[in-house]
Structure formats: structure tokens, C-alpha cells
Design a protein around this motif. Structure first.
Motif, short mmCIF file in Angstrom:
data_model
loop_
_atom_site.label_atom_id
_atom_site.label_comp_id
_atom_site.label_asym_id
_atom_site.label_seq_id
_atom_site.Cartn_x
_atom_site.Cartn_y
_atom_site.Cartn_z
N PRO A 178 0.84 -1.20 0.00
CA PRO A 178 0.00 0.00 0.00
C PRO A 178 0.88 1.25 0.00
CG PRO A 178 -0.01 -1.05 2.17
CD PRO A 178 0.68 -1.99 1.24
N PRO A 179 0.37 2.37 -0.50
CA PRO A 179 1.16 3.61 -0.50
C PRO A 179 1.60 3.97 0.92
CG PRO A 179 -0.85 3.87 -1.80
CD PRO A 179 -0.98 2.56 -1.08
N ILE A 180 2.82 4.50 1.02
CA ILE A 180 3.32 4.94 2.32
C ILE A 180 2.57 6.20 2.74
CG2 ILE A 180 5.35 5.79 3.57
CD1 ILE A 180 7.05 4.12 1.55
N LYS A 181 1.96 6.15 3.91
CA LYS A 181 1.19 7.29 4.40
C LYS A 181 2.05 8.15 5.33
CE LYS A 181 -3.44 5.29 4.03
NZ LYS A 181 -4.70 4.95 4.74
N LEU A 182 2.10 9.43 5.02
CA LEU A 182 2.86 10.37 5.86
C LEU A 182 1.89 11.07 6.81
CD1 LEU A 182 5.20 11.95 3.16
CD2 LEU A 182 5.55 9.90 4.55
N LYS A 183 2.31 11.21 8.06
CA LYS A 183 1.43 11.80 9.07
C LYS A 183 1.34 13.32 8.94
CE LYS A 183 2.47 8.07 12.27
NZ LYS A 183 3.22 7.66 13.48
N GLY A 184 2.35 13.92 8.36
CA GLY A 184 2.35 15.37 8.20
C GLY A 184 3.75 15.93 8.26
#
Length: 356
Positions: free
Chosen positions: A309-315
Motif C-alpha cells: 500500500p502507499p506509504i502514508k505520511l502523518k504530516g
């Protein structure tokens, strides 16, 4: 023994060590980590070291210890992918069965004459130390030019304004507004903070040449007692010299499993990898999590996932000195004390709760 070699002790390879040690490393695998220095450096805080608001010791994290983990300290000068060999500056070599390249990035000078020779940098611990010496030895009322108004340039300018309010800080930016990757409201907040702290923003700048003590903006000379370059990055020279496919930024194009096409035992993590997001510590760590899954599957003779899955960045969080900040968290814009406290908390968690 199967030999896993990690090049660079940055955020990506530290996360790989965290996931494998102490209990998830197969008995027949040995790890060697190669780095210039004997500790992990918190690169996201180099701006504060350069400004003199934190000590060198504050941004070091000890490397972990394990019976099947060894260290080699030195400079990587070349990688022979076909011979599965890493060459070091002291003429020694290290062979590998699996390799993770996490050598980070260097300043990109965009062909500006004199930029590399006459400007300071915050891209490595050694260069940040040199920048600290130069900036903090300046006499009062000296002029400091900072080229580039991305996150690094903004954080350095704000930290320096608090550390040395006697200096005149000038921030040179190519665009109409600083921090163009953030919503306009955040840029305006930061610009307001800069105005209150007498930091000059030179908009629509075009640095055409640098000489000792002189910055040329649109060929107009501007005197600066020190110049710091934060106007772009490129992959480490060793990676640039690899004869593999790269993207427009010179980063290595990878498969969905993060290895170099044609070399399924060679992975690239962090700043040198071609990924859909800008390089960051979060991105390197997210990528490292997936590389560990691939390694473990292969070591156990199993087929690794074909895609992730795409790497999710928190911010993204940025600081304006020690009391104010700005950021985007879950697509929500934050300004003031809250994002600065959040950033301090993230840093504290990383240093003291990283599992080692």
C-alpha cells in the motif's frame, strides 16, 4: 552466514535495525552497518546545531548492539553491483549478499559558480558543525545570507534570529512566497514571524554567482559575512555514479519491492530512492518497514508481497525558534505553539523510545 550490509546509519537503516533486532534476525544472517560516524545523527535538527541553540550531543542516538551486528566506520566511495562489493576510502572492501543503500543526499548547487566553494551547508553533521563555528564566530551586526526558503532555510533563519538577534539575516527565495509546498496561510504566518524578528525575505531572487563574502542576486552584488546554502538536494555521489535507471532528480528507480531492477538483492532507502513524495525521515522509515518485510520473506524462502500500500505520511512540522512553529497534520494547517510542542514531542519519542 548470509551477509546484509547497510550503507548509512540514517532514518531508513535505523528503522531496519529496529525491526530486525533483537529477535527477528534469522540465525544465519549477519548485519554490517557502514557509516562515517559511530552514531545515528538526527538530521532534521542540523539547522539548530548550526544556529547554536542545541549541542552536538543532543542530536546523536547510539547505534544498537547485537552479537550478529558489526560496524565499519569510513567513507563509501564505490559500489560494484555485479561483484556485490562495497569499496571504502581506506582501500578496503566489504562483500554482501543483500545490500540496502541509504547514503542520503548532498547539496545541489544548480551550476551556480562559486556556490559550493563559498557557502556553508547543513547537509551532514561535519558540515553543520563547520556552519555553527562560522555563524557563531561572526561579530555583531554581521550579515548572513541564507539561499533557499524551503523547510531547512526557514528553520535555520528563525533559529538564528533567536540565537543571534544581533545578526542581520537575509533569506533569498526564488518564488513569490516562502514555503510554497504549504498552504498560503502558513506561509503568511511564517512571513509575519520573520517580519517581527527583522529577517529580510528577498523574493524572486536568482543567485547567479557567489564569491567570498559576496552573493550575486540577478548579477547584483550583495555583501554577506556568511552564506548558507539550503537551495536543493541531490542523491549522494556514489549513487549518482551507479549505472542504473534514475528519475529526473537523479534518484534510483525501483521496483514495487524497493530493489533495483536486475539486482533483486540491492535495495535503496530514503533520499536516493525515486518515490512519489519528497524525501523525508518519515518516508525513509515507511519504506524501511516494507523492505524488512521483503527481506524476511526471502530469508525464509517465501515469496514477498508483489506490491505494498502507499506509504502514508502523518504530516510535516516546522519550528520558528523554540516557542513557535507551523505544520500540516492530517491535512490540517497548524500554527503557533501547538506544532512546536508536537515537533518537540516527536523528537523526544524518537530519541528515547526507539526500542534500543
Amino acid at each position: 552466514m548470509r551477509h546484509l550490509v547497510l550503507l548509512g546509519g540514517g532514518y531508513g537503516n535505523m528503522r531496519i535495525l529496529l525491526r530486525l533486532l533483537p529477535n527477528h534476525l534469522p540465525d544465519n544472517v549477519h548485519i554490517t552497518l557502514i557509516d562515517r560516524v559511530p552514531y545515528h545523527c538526527l538530521k532534521t535538527e542540523y539547522y539548530a546545531l548550526a544556529a547554536g541553540t542545541i549541542s552536538d550531543h543532543d542530536i546523536r542516538v547510539p547505534f544498537p548492539e547485537h552479537p550478529r551486528l558489526t560496524y565499519r566506520f569510513g567513507e563509501v566511495v564505490r559500489i560494484d553491483l555485479d561483484a556485490q562489493t562495497v569499496f571504502l576510502q581506506d582501500d578496503t572492501t566489504v562483500s554482501y549478499d543483500d545490500l540496502v543503500i541509504g547514503l542520503g543526499c548532498e547539496d545541489k548547487y544548480h551550476g551556480v559558480p562559486g556556490a559550493e566553494q563559498f557557502t556553508y551547508s547543513i547537509q551532514s553533521i561535519d558540515k553543520a558543525r563547520m556552519t555553527y563555528q562560522a555563524l557563531n564566530n561572526l561579530p555583531p551586526r554581521s550579515v548572513v545570507g541564507i539561499v533557499g526558503a524551503g523547510l531547512s532555510g526557514v528553520e535555520l533563519a528563525s533559529e538564528l534570529a533567536e540565537s543571534r538577534p544581533d545578526l542581520h539575516v537575509m533569506l533569498f527565495d526564488r518564488g513569490e512566497r516562502i514555503l510554497p509546498m504549504f498552504p498560503e496561510r502558513l506561509s503568511e504566518y511564517v512571513e509575519g514571524w520573520f517580519h517581527e524578528h527583522d529577517i529580510d525575505i528577498i523574493r524572486r531572487s536568482n543567485i547567479t554567482k557567489v564569491e567570498e563574502g559576496v552573493l550575486y542576486n540577478h548579477d547584483e552584488p550583495i555583501h554577506c559575512d556568511a552564506i548558507v546554502w539550503t537551495a536543493g538536494i541531490q542523491p549522494n555521489r556514489v549513487v549518482r555514479e551507479l549505472n542504473v535507471e534514475k528519475d529526473a532528480q537523479g534518484r534510483v528507480v525501483l521496483t514495487n519491492q524497493h530493489y533495483i531492477p536486475g539486482y533483486e538483492n540491492v535495495y535503496v532507502v530514503g533520499d536516493c530512492a525515486s518515490l512519489p513524495h519528497s524525501p523525508s525521515a518519515q518516508l525513509a522509515e515507511g519504506q524501511a518497514e516494507q523492505i524488512v518485510q521483503v527481506l524476511q520473506k526471502r530469508w525464509h524462502g517465501e515469496e514477498p508481497p508483489h506490491e505494498f500500500p502507499p506509504i502514508k505520511l502523518k504530516g510535516v512540522l516546522g519550528s520558528l525558534g523554540k516557542k513557535h512553529g507551523f505544520g500540516l497534520v492530517a491535512d490540517r494547517a497548524l500554527t503557533g505553539r501547538v506544532p512546536r510542542l508536537l515537533k518537540s514531542g516527536v523528537l523526544w519519542m524518537y530519541k528515547y523510545h526507539n526500542g534500543y
